[in-house]
Design a protein around this motif. Structure first.
Motif, PDB file in Angstrom:
ATOM      1  N   PHE A  37      40.669  61.931  55.129  1.00  0.00           N
ATOM      2  CA  PHE A  37      40.154  61.805  53.773  1.00  0.00           C
ATOM      3  C   PHE A  37      38.814  62.507  53.697  1.00  0.00           C
ATOM      4  O   PHE A  37      38.049  62.513  54.660  1.00  0.00           O
ATOM      5  CB  PHE A  37      39.980  60.324  53.404  1.00  0.00           C
ATOM      6  CG  PHE A  37      41.274  59.583  53.275  1.00  0.00           C
ATOM      7  CD1 PHE A  37      41.979  59.191  54.397  1.00  0.00           C
ATOM      8  CD2 PHE A  37      41.790  59.290  52.029  1.00  0.00           C
ATOM      9  CE1 PHE A  37      43.188  58.512  54.286  1.00  0.00           C
ATOM     10  CE2 PHE A  37      42.994  58.603  51.898  1.00  0.00           C
ATOM     11  CZ  PHE A  37      43.691  58.217  53.025  1.00  0.00           C
ATOM     12  N   LYS A  39      35.160  63.065  51.440  1.00  0.00           N
ATOM     13  CA  LYS A  39      34.285  62.624  50.367  1.00  0.00           C
ATOM     14  C   LYS A  39      33.229  63.686  50.159  1.00  0.00           C
ATOM     15  O   LYS A  39      32.313  63.832  50.971  1.00  0.00           O
ATOM     16  CB  LYS A  39      33.629  61.281  50.685  1.00  0.00           C
ATOM     17  CG  LYS A  39      32.865  60.740  49.480  1.00  0.00           C
ATOM     18  CD  LYS A  39      32.198  59.444  49.763  1.00  0.00           C
ATOM     19  CE  LYS A  39      31.582  58.864  48.499  1.00  0.00           C
ATOM     20  NZ  LYS A  39      30.746  59.845  47.761  1.00  0.00           N
ATOM     21  N   LYS A  43      31.458  62.831  44.521  1.00  0.00           N
ATOM     22  CA  LYS A  43      32.858  62.619  44.182  1.00  0.00           C
ATOM     23  C   LYS A  43      33.413  61.417  44.932  1.00  0.00           C
ATOM     24  O   LYS A  43      32.828  60.961  45.909  1.00  0.00           O
ATOM     25  CB  LYS A  43      33.682  63.873  44.507  1.00  0.00           C
ATOM     26  CG  LYS A  43      33.328  65.084  43.671  1.00  0.00           C
ATOM     27  CD  LYS A  43      34.269  66.232  43.968  1.00  0.00           C
ATOM     28  CE  LYS A  43      33.961  67.445  43.104  1.00  0.00           C
ATOM     29  NZ  LYS A  43      34.898  68.575  43.376  1.00  0.00           N
ATOM     30  N   GLU A  44      34.567  60.957  44.474  1.00  0.00           N
ATOM     31  CA  GLU A  44      35.249  59.887  45.163  1.00  0.00           C
ATOM     32  C   GLU A  44      35.913  60.422  46.433  1.00  0.00           C
ATOM     33  O   GLU A  44      36.222  61.615  46.550  1.00  0.00           O
ATOM     34  CB  GLU A  44      36.329  59.284  44.256  1.00  0.00           C
ATOM     35  CG  GLU A  44      35.801  58.674  42.975  1.00  0.00           C
ATOM     36  CD  GLU A  44      34.997  57.418  43.262  1.00  0.00           C
ATOM     37  OE1 GLU A  44      33.967  57.203  42.597  1.00  0.00           O
ATOM     38  OE2 GLU A  44      35.418  56.668  44.165  1.00  0.00           O
ATOM     39  N   ARG A  45      36.135  59.522  47.379  1.00  0.00           N
ATOM     40  CA  ARG A  45      36.851  59.915  48.587  1.00  0.00           C
ATOM     41  C   ARG A  45      38.309  60.183  48.221  1.00  0.00           C
ATOM     42  O   ARG A  45      38.938  59.395  47.518  1.00  0.00           O
ATOM     43  CB  ARG A  45      36.734  58.819  49.637  1.00  0.00           C
ATOM     44  CG  ARG A  45      37.286  59.200  50.984  1.00  0.00           C
ATOM     45  CD  ARG A  45      36.727  58.307  52.084  1.00  0.00           C
ATOM     46  NE  ARG A  45      36.969  56.895  51.867  1.00  0.00           N
ATOM     47  CZ  ARG A  45      36.480  55.940  52.639  1.00  0.00           C
ATOM     48  NH1 ARG A  45      35.735  56.250  53.684  1.00  0.00           N
ATOM     49  NH2 ARG A  45      36.742  54.675  52.366  1.00  0.00           N
ATOM     50  N   GLU A  46      38.852  61.290  48.736  1.00  0.00           N
ATOM     51  CA  GLU A  46      40.205  61.708  48.386  1.00  0.00           C
ATOM     52  C   GLU A  46      41.034  61.948  49.632  1.00  0.00           C
ATOM     53  O   GLU A  46      40.513  62.374  50.665  1.00  0.00           O
ATOM     54  CB  GLU A  46      40.176  62.991  47.557  1.00  0.00           C
ATOM     55  CG  GLU A  46      39.468  62.861  46.219  1.00  0.00           C
ATOM     56  CD  GLU A  46      39.477  64.159  45.450  1.00  0.00           C
ATOM     57  OE1 GLU A  46      39.346  64.106  44.216  1.00  0.00           O
ATOM     58  OE2 GLU A  46      39.616  65.218  46.073  1.00  0.00           O
ATOM     59  N   ALA A  92      32.304  68.292  52.713  1.00  0.00           N
ATOM     60  CA  ALA A  92      32.524  66.858  52.525  1.00  0.00           C
ATOM     61  C   ALA A  92      32.322  66.149  53.851  1.00  0.00           C
ATOM     62  O   ALA A  92      32.302  66.774  54.913  1.00  0.00           O
ATOM     63  CB  ALA A  92      33.947  66.584  52.016  1.00  0.00           C
ATOM     64  N   TYR A  94      34.327  63.991  56.258  1.00  0.00           N
ATOM     65  CA  TYR A  94      35.753  63.774  56.497  1.00  0.00           C
ATOM     66  C   TYR A  94      35.945  62.531  57.365  1.00  0.00           C
ATOM     67  O   TYR A  94      35.339  62.407  58.437  1.00  0.00           O
ATOM     68  CB  TYR A  94      36.376  65.005  57.169  1.00  0.00           C
ATOM     69  CG  TYR A  94      36.570  66.136  56.185  1.00  0.00           C
ATOM     70  CD1 TYR A  94      35.507  66.956  55.844  1.00  0.00           C
ATOM     71  CD2 TYR A  94      37.808  66.359  55.589  1.00  0.00           C
ATOM     72  CE1 TYR A  94      35.672  67.985  54.926  1.00  0.00           C
ATOM     73  CE2 TYR A  94      37.984  67.377  54.675  1.00  0.00           C
ATOM     74  CZ  TYR A  94      36.910  68.189  54.338  1.00  0.00           C
ATOM     75  OH  TYR A  94      37.073  69.203  53.426  1.00  0.00           O
ATOM     76  N   TYR A  95      36.792  61.661  56.871  1.00  0.00           N
ATOM     77  CA  TYR A  95      37.056  60.396  57.533  1.00  0.00           C
ATOM     78  C   TYR A  95      38.491  60.355  58.036  1.00  0.00           C
ATOM     79  O   TYR A  95      39.411  60.826  57.357  1.00  0.00           O
ATOM     80  CB  TYR A  95      36.855  59.228  56.572  1.00  0.00           C
ATOM     81  CG  TYR A  95      35.450  59.069  56.071  1.00  0.00           C
ATOM     82  CD1 TYR A  95      35.033  59.730  54.923  1.00  0.00           C
ATOM     83  CD2 TYR A  95      34.548  58.243  56.728  1.00  0.00           C
ATOM     84  CE1 TYR A  95      33.735  59.576  54.446  1.00  0.00           C
ATOM     85  CE2 TYR A  95      33.257  58.078  56.260  1.00  0.00           C
ATOM     86  CZ  TYR A  95      32.858  58.747  55.125  1.00  0.00           C
ATOM     87  OH  TYR A  95      31.570  58.604  54.658  1.00  0.00           O
ATOM     88  N   GLU A 108      43.504  55.855  49.522  1.00  0.00           N
ATOM     89  CA  GLU A 108      42.663  55.258  50.567  1.00  0.00           C
ATOM     90  C   GLU A 108      42.799  53.739  50.599  1.00  0.00           C
ATOM     91  O   GLU A 108      42.566  53.135  51.655  1.00  0.00           O
ATOM     92  CB  GLU A 108      41.202  55.643  50.350  1.00  0.00           C
ATOM     93  CG  GLU A 108      40.586  55.106  49.076  1.00  0.00           C
ATOM     94  CD  GLU A 108      39.083  55.306  49.064  1.00  0.00           C
ATOM     95  OE1 GLU A 108      38.503  55.573  50.125  1.00  0.00           O
ATOM     96  OE2 GLU A 108      38.496  55.192  47.974  1.00  0.00           O
ATOM     97  N   TRP A 114      39.095  52.582  59.503  1.00  0.00           N
ATOM     98  CA  TRP A 114      38.379  53.810  59.191  1.00  0.00           C
ATOM     99  C   TRP A 114      37.403  54.173  60.297  1.00  0.00           C
ATOM    100  O   TRP A 114      36.799  53.305  60.931  1.00  0.00           O
ATOM    101  CB  TRP A 114      37.593  53.632  57.887  1.00  0.00           C
ATOM    102  CG  TRP A 114      38.486  53.518  56.697  1.00  0.00           C
ATOM    103  CD1 TRP A 114      39.081  52.379  56.222  1.00  0.00           C
ATOM    104  CD2 TRP A 114      38.905  54.580  55.841  1.00  0.00           C
ATOM    105  NE1 TRP A 114      39.841  52.672  55.118  1.00  0.00           N
ATOM    106  CE2 TRP A 114      39.752  54.030  54.867  1.00  0.00           C
ATOM    107  CE3 TRP A 114      38.652  55.941  55.814  1.00  0.00           C
ATOM    108  CZ2 TRP A 114      40.347  54.785  53.862  1.00  0.00           C
ATOM    109  CZ3 TRP A 114      39.228  56.707  54.820  1.00  0.00           C
ATOM    110  CH2 TRP A 114      40.069  56.130  53.852  1.00  0.00           C
TER     111      TRP A 114
END
Length: 123
Positions: A37, A39, A43-46, A92, A94-95, A108, A114
């Motif tokens: 994901f 972020k 912005k929101e995490r996508e 971003a 990255y997760y 998510e 996570w």
């Protein structure tokens, strides 16, 4: 508990490549999905790309479909994200995330575990 540790982020110029890694430990129930994901600032995490670790099914966000590749090494409990032709829009945190179950959504909210994230900056 499951623990996820990401690595491989960094700063690159547009057009460059990076490979992110996520090592999972602590077990968990099978089957599982692991996903990446992103972020971006403001912005929101996508969801970027999840993979079914038991069946190998992969999914990609439209924005990365032709440039990113998710893969896994089950012997090392590791999932990778090969990122090619990076653009500044890919900048971003990255997760890596993990969920139990067969389906691998890009939502998510579906993921229970996570990592701390690894920063990717593209200039």
């Amino acid at each position: 508990d499951v623990q996820l540790v990401e690595s491989g982020g960094g700063s690159v110029k547009a057009g460059g490549s990076l490979t992110l890694s996520c090592v999972a430990s602590g077990g968990g129930m099978k089957p599982q999905c692991m996903g990446w994901f992103g972020k971006a600032p403001g912005k929101e995490r996508e969801g970027v790309a999840p993979i079914s670790t038991d069946y190998g099914s992969t999914y990609y966000a439209d924005s990365v479909r032709t440039r990113f590749t998710i893969s896994q090494d089950n012997a090392r409990n590791t999932v990778y994200l090969q990122m090619n032709n990076l653009t500044p829009e890919d900048t971003a945190m990255y997760y890596c995330a993990l969920k139990n179950g067969v389906t691998c959504p890009q939502d998510e909210e579906a993921y229970s575990f996570w990592g701390q994230g690894t920063q990717v900056t593209v200039s």
